[in-house]
Design a protein around this motif. Structure first.
Motif, short mmCIF file in Angstrom:
data_model
loop_
_atom_site.label_atom_id
_atom_site.label_comp_id
_atom_site.label_asym_id
_atom_site.label_seq_id
_atom_site.Cartn_x
_atom_site.Cartn_y
_atom_site.Cartn_z
N UNK A 33 0.86 -1.18 0.00
CA UNK A 33 0.00 0.00 0.00
C UNK A 33 0.90 1.23 0.00
N UNK A 34 0.42 2.31 -0.64
CA UNK A 34 1.23 3.52 -0.67
C UNK A 34 1.24 4.24 0.66
N UNK A 35 0.34 3.86 1.56
CA UNK A 35 0.32 4.43 2.90
C UNK A 35 0.67 3.34 3.91
N UNK A 36 1.20 3.75 5.05
CA UNK A 36 1.50 2.75 6.09
C UNK A 36 0.38 2.66 7.11
N UNK A 62 1.33 -1.89 10.75
CA UNK A 62 2.15 -2.80 11.55
C UNK A 62 1.50 -3.15 12.89
N UNK A 63 0.43 -2.43 13.25
CA UNK A 63 -0.35 -2.82 14.43
C UNK A 63 -1.46 -3.78 14.05
N UNK A 361 -8.35 -5.18 15.02
CA UNK A 361 -7.51 -5.15 16.21
C UNK A 361 -7.34 -3.79 16.85
N UNK A 362 -8.07 -2.77 16.39
CA UNK A 362 -7.91 -1.41 16.92
C UNK A 362 -9.02 -1.11 17.91
#
Length: 375
Positions: A33-36, A62-63, A361-362
């Motif tokens: 993806x172009x965003x993290x 990454x979370x 998971x948030x």
């Protein structure tokens, strides 16, 4: 064996999380993806009025992911014959891939619309719109929203609510080329959405075909509508990596034997032959089917297909329980034959957004979003 998921929106992140728990250890999973971060896009309109909501609706990849390799890069193209993905910083070969790049705003080559209309697809769009509209509030001007699909309805409601909070004498107008707001949805839902917009003080003009825009007016057939803020939500097109097209995929959601297309990146016709509307609800459900099908294909390849037959693909059938849209501090929900407004609809809207965040998971962000939705 490499499985690549292109895009980490609703479809891509849902698919990747499911594949993390099901794919054999011998399969490598890569998410590009172009965003993290993952963006809860159906809540993006909230940022216009409540900038702090941005923290609740963005989730670092990454979370959300634990097993997948995350590659932050722009996807430039997909060579399905070579099974190679062209990235802005290189290339990536695949055994199986899922194109989950979502859709971009379509401007239809209307003169001046792309130059002057603010889309609402990313956080920077929401921040730019807020700055422009606050200036409009200070000047007692006029905002025009092109397109009365769910995105247009939500941003119009949010602008009207922001103007009311600031006690600003600002007009908000929605222009829709079809004969009703939310034109692809059931008639009872359309009627309730129109009522909610009227209550919010939004002027709705249907049958209004936009032909262009200048720096201070939207052009229609035979007349113009002056504006100080112009928002464009008038349609979608495919991602640049697919040449701006949204290819048609059938119930198996495959472009070919090794490549799937999931979510708004494609025009989906489900296993019953029904056209599926572009929506987060559809994308998430499609991702579940593709996850199961990809797992079958990967396992068959790794185990060796002794009988010579490819695994049977599970067809996708779209069966959404209802629809929900925000209109400022109001909301409209359709559940089965019932249409709800006010507190019950707002509670359902909060549940949908918070439920999605919880599913990736948030949980803390889910609580924050629900608190904002419910005031």
């Amino acid at each position: 064996m490499r499985v690549v998921v292109l895009g980490a929106g609703y479809a891509g992140l849902t698919l990747a999380r499911r594949l993390e728990s099901t794919l054999p250890d011998a399969a490598d999973l890569v998410v590009v993806d172009e965003s993290d971060t993952h963006l809860v896009q159906h809540e993006l309109h909230r940022v216009v009025r409540r900038p702090a909501v941005a923290d609740a609706i963005t989730v670092p990849l990454d979370e959300a992911l634990s097993r997948a390799t995350i590659r932050t890069a722009r996807v430039e193209g997909v060579d399905r014959d070579a099974r190679r993905i062209h990235l802005a910083d290189g290339s990536l070969d695949y055994d199986y891939a899922a194109v989950c790049l979502g859709a971009e705003t379509a401007f239809y080559d209307l003169p001046g619309v792309q130059d002057h209309g603010i889309p609402l697809k990313r956080l920077d769009h929401a921040h730019r719109l807020r700055e422009r509209f606050l200036d409009t509030c200070d000047a007692g001007g006029h905002a025009v929203v092109g397109g009365a699909g769910l995105s247009g309805v939500q941003v119009a409601g949010e602008l009207a609510a922001l103007a009311a909070e600031r006690d600003a004498d600002v007009g908000v107008t929605v222009l829709e080329r079809m004969d009703s707001v939310a034109p692809v949805f059931p008639e009872a839902f359309q009627s309730a959405v129109r009522d909610a917009l009227d209550t919010a003080g939004v002027t709705v003009t249907t049958g209004a075909q936009v032909t262009g825009a200048t720096a201070d007016a939207v052009e229609l057939d035979g007349r113009t509508v002056p504006y100080d803020t112009f928002v464009w939500t008038g349609g979608i097109r495919g991602p640049d990596a697919l040449g701006g097209e949204r290819p048609v995929v059938r119930g198996d959601l495959r472009l070919d034997a090794h490549t799937f297309a999931v979510g708004d990146a494609a025009k989906v016709v489900d296993g019953d032959g029904e056209a599926v509307p572009a929506s987060a609800a559809a994308a998430i459900r499609e991702a579940g089917v593709v996850a199961r099908n990809l797992d079958r294909l990967v396992r068959a390849d790794l185990d060796g297909d002794a009988d010579g037959f490819a695994p049977r693909m599970e067809p996708f059938r779209f069966d959404v329980p209802g629809w929900i849209v925000s209109v400022g501090d109001d909301a409209v929900a359709k559940v089965g034959p019932k249409v709800l407004r006010g507190a019950p609809a707002r509670a359902m809207k909060a549940t949908v957004g918070a439920g999605h965040l919880s599913s990736v998971g948030a949980v803390t962000r889910a609580v924050e979003l629900a608190r904002d939705e419910l005031g």
